[in-house]
Design an enzyme around this catalytic site. Structure first.
Site, PDB file in Angstrom:
ATOM      1  N   SER A 102       0.851  -1.192   0.000  1.00 58.57           N
ATOM      2  CA  SER A 102       0.000   0.000   0.000  1.00 58.57           C
ATOM      3  C   SER A 102       0.884   1.238   0.000  1.00 58.57           C
ATOM      4  O   SER A 102       1.886   1.289   0.715  1.00 58.57           O
ATOM      5  CB  SER A 102      -0.907   0.004   1.228  1.00 58.57           C
ATOM      6  OG  SER A 102      -1.737   1.150   1.234  1.00 58.57           O
ATOM      7  N   HIS A 116      -2.313   7.239  -4.884  1.00 58.23           N
ATOM      8  CA  HIS A 116      -2.535   6.113  -3.972  1.00 58.23           C
ATOM      9  C   HIS A 116      -2.541   4.817  -4.786  1.00 58.23           C
ATOM     10  O   HIS A 116      -3.054   4.781  -5.909  1.00 58.23           O
ATOM     11  CB  HIS A 116      -3.872   6.274  -3.250  1.00 58.23           C
ATOM     12  CG  HIS A 116      -4.421   4.980  -2.704  1.00 58.23           C
ATOM     13  ND1 HIS A 116      -5.393   4.257  -3.357  1.00 58.23           N
ATOM     14  CD2 HIS A 116      -4.123   4.289  -1.573  1.00 58.23           C
ATOM     15  CE1 HIS A 116      -5.684   3.172  -2.654  1.00 58.23           C
ATOM     16  NE2 HIS A 116      -4.929   3.169  -1.579  1.00 58.23           N
ATOM     17  N   ARG A 263      -1.499  -1.989  13.008  1.00 63.46           N
ATOM     18  CA  ARG A 263      -0.361  -1.140  13.373  1.00 63.46           C
ATOM     19  C   ARG A 263      -0.676   0.307  12.996  1.00 63.46           C
ATOM     20  O   ARG A 263      -0.646   0.692  11.824  1.00 63.46           O
ATOM     21  CB  ARG A 263       0.898  -1.629  12.663  1.00 63.46           C
ATOM     22  CG  ARG A 263       2.158  -0.974  13.195  1.00 63.46           C
ATOM     23  CD  ARG A 263       3.376  -1.707  12.669  1.00 63.46           C
ATOM     24  NE  ARG A 263       4.598  -1.178  13.271  1.00 63.46           N
ATOM     25  CZ  ARG A 263       5.251  -0.119  12.809  1.00 63.46           C
ATOM     26  NH1 ARG A 263       4.799   0.529  11.750  1.00 63.46           N
ATOM     27  NH2 ARG A 263       6.352   0.300  13.401  1.00 63.46           N
TER      28      ARG A 263
END
Length: 362
Positions: A102, A116, A263
């Protein structure tokens, strides 16, 4: 051919991360990333490799990151279990495996869009699928660059027999700020639950990851050294706030990560270092910013645009904070000479020589 293994998928996704990270370092004249290797224990097995850039106005990348992770466990997190109730039924203990790459890039220069990308593979019990996508969020877009971006995405879909138009429409629907009534940017492709042939689907999503640089590099390289005004920087920061709103309110990955006790630092890496909110802000009619909001923040069929269509939404050239007409007066040159001069500045020395030759004949 044997079914693809977890190790093969992990190796392929790490290759994508390495490829993109190396491209950013090269494009940013050696601007290095901070690497953070983390472990998923005691929640489960595996971990990840986060690479983050945090720069300033003098760097290519003001804030960005490209993350790899591969985690698994005996029990799917409760948040995921609830979201997948229709698929998994009444099962309460479901082993899972998830891996992906990502990224979000927020370059310093307002002429360079935010981008993105995400590719992912997920297993829950006997169920598996691939997903992912790429989307572009410009602030001062060049319509031809937007079309080139979409052409690169169509090319990768065509190489693997995947439906670009369907994925483009899914992207337009997904990256939409309902409370603002506008798209996040100029779209891209978005797909989920690809599961008809595991090896072929892996090859497609990996190619999507590798295509990030092919689709984005022409824009970044052409625009990263263009001049910009304080007003353009201000508009960039105001538009970044919409990016933050989408990620915190609607983005499935962000919500899933937070709800499943993921996380936090890696999840919120997607947020820019600086963004601004101004009460009821609207650009004045007749400005480049108003034309941008009116034409680019809604679904468009970019690949079928005619020259007339492009001309209607093309933003006026801005050079050192001056409109093209102001530049004509200052340089005392004809419109054709001025357009050539701007093109020469972008193209570099070779372009400048062409301008000089062109001007003598005009």
């Amino acid at each position: 051919m044997a079914d693809i293994t977890h190790d093969e998928i992990i190796a392929g996704f790490k290759e994508v991360q390495d490829h993109i990270a190396n491209w950013v370092v090269s494009t940013g004249n050696g601007q290095m990333y901070l690497e953070d290797n983390w472990n998923y224990a005691p929640k489960g097995d595996g971990g990840g490799r986060t690479r983050v850039w945090e720069g300033n106005a003098g760097n290519f990348m003001e804030k960005g990151g490209v993350n790899f992770s591969a985690i698994g466990g005996k029990n799917l997190p409760a948040a995921a279990l609830n979201n997948m109730a229709k698929t998994l039924g009444e099962q309460k203990e479901v082993p899972f495996f998830a891996t992906g790459v990502s990224l979000v890039f927020h370059p310093s220069n307002p002429n360079v869009p935010t981008i993105h990308m995400n590719i992912r593979y997920f297993e829950a019990g006997t169920n598996w699928w691939f997903g992912g996508g790429i989307d572009l969020t410009p602030y001062y877009p060049n319509v031809d660059q937007v079309i080139g971006f979409h052409k690169a995405l169509k090319d990768v879909c065509d190489r693997h027999g995947q439906p670009y138009q369907e994925y483009k429409e899914e992207c337009d629907k997904y990256f939409f700020l309902k409370h603002r009534g506008e798209t996040r940017g100029v779209g891209g492709i978005f797909f989920e639950y690809l599961r008809n042939d595991k090896r072929k689907m892996f090859e497609f999503v990996k190619d999507v990851g590798m295509t990030l640089t092919k689709a984005y590099a022409p824009i970044a390289l052409a625009n990263k050294d263009l001049s910009f005004t304080p007003e353009m920087r201000e508009f960039q920061l105001l538009r970044r706030s919409r990016y933050v709103e989408f990620n915190l309110l609607f983005d499935r990955g962000t919500k899933f990560g937070i709800e499943s006790d993921g996380r936090t630092e890696s999840i919120l890496m997607s947020l820019p270092t600086v963004a601004k909110w101004k009460y009821s802000f609207q650009p004045a009619e007749g400005t480049i910013e108003h034309k941008f909001i009116s034409n680019y923040l809604k679904p468009q069929e970019w690949l079928s645009m005619t020259e007339e269509d492009k001309q209607k939404i093309r933003l006026h050239v801005v050079c050192h904070g001056k409109s093209q007409n102001s530049l004509l007066k200052k340089l005392k040159c004809s419109q054709s000479q001025c357009v050539a001069l701007v093109a020469g500045a972008v193209l570099g020395v070779a372009g400048t020589l062409a301008v000089l030759k062109f001007s003598k004949k005009d």
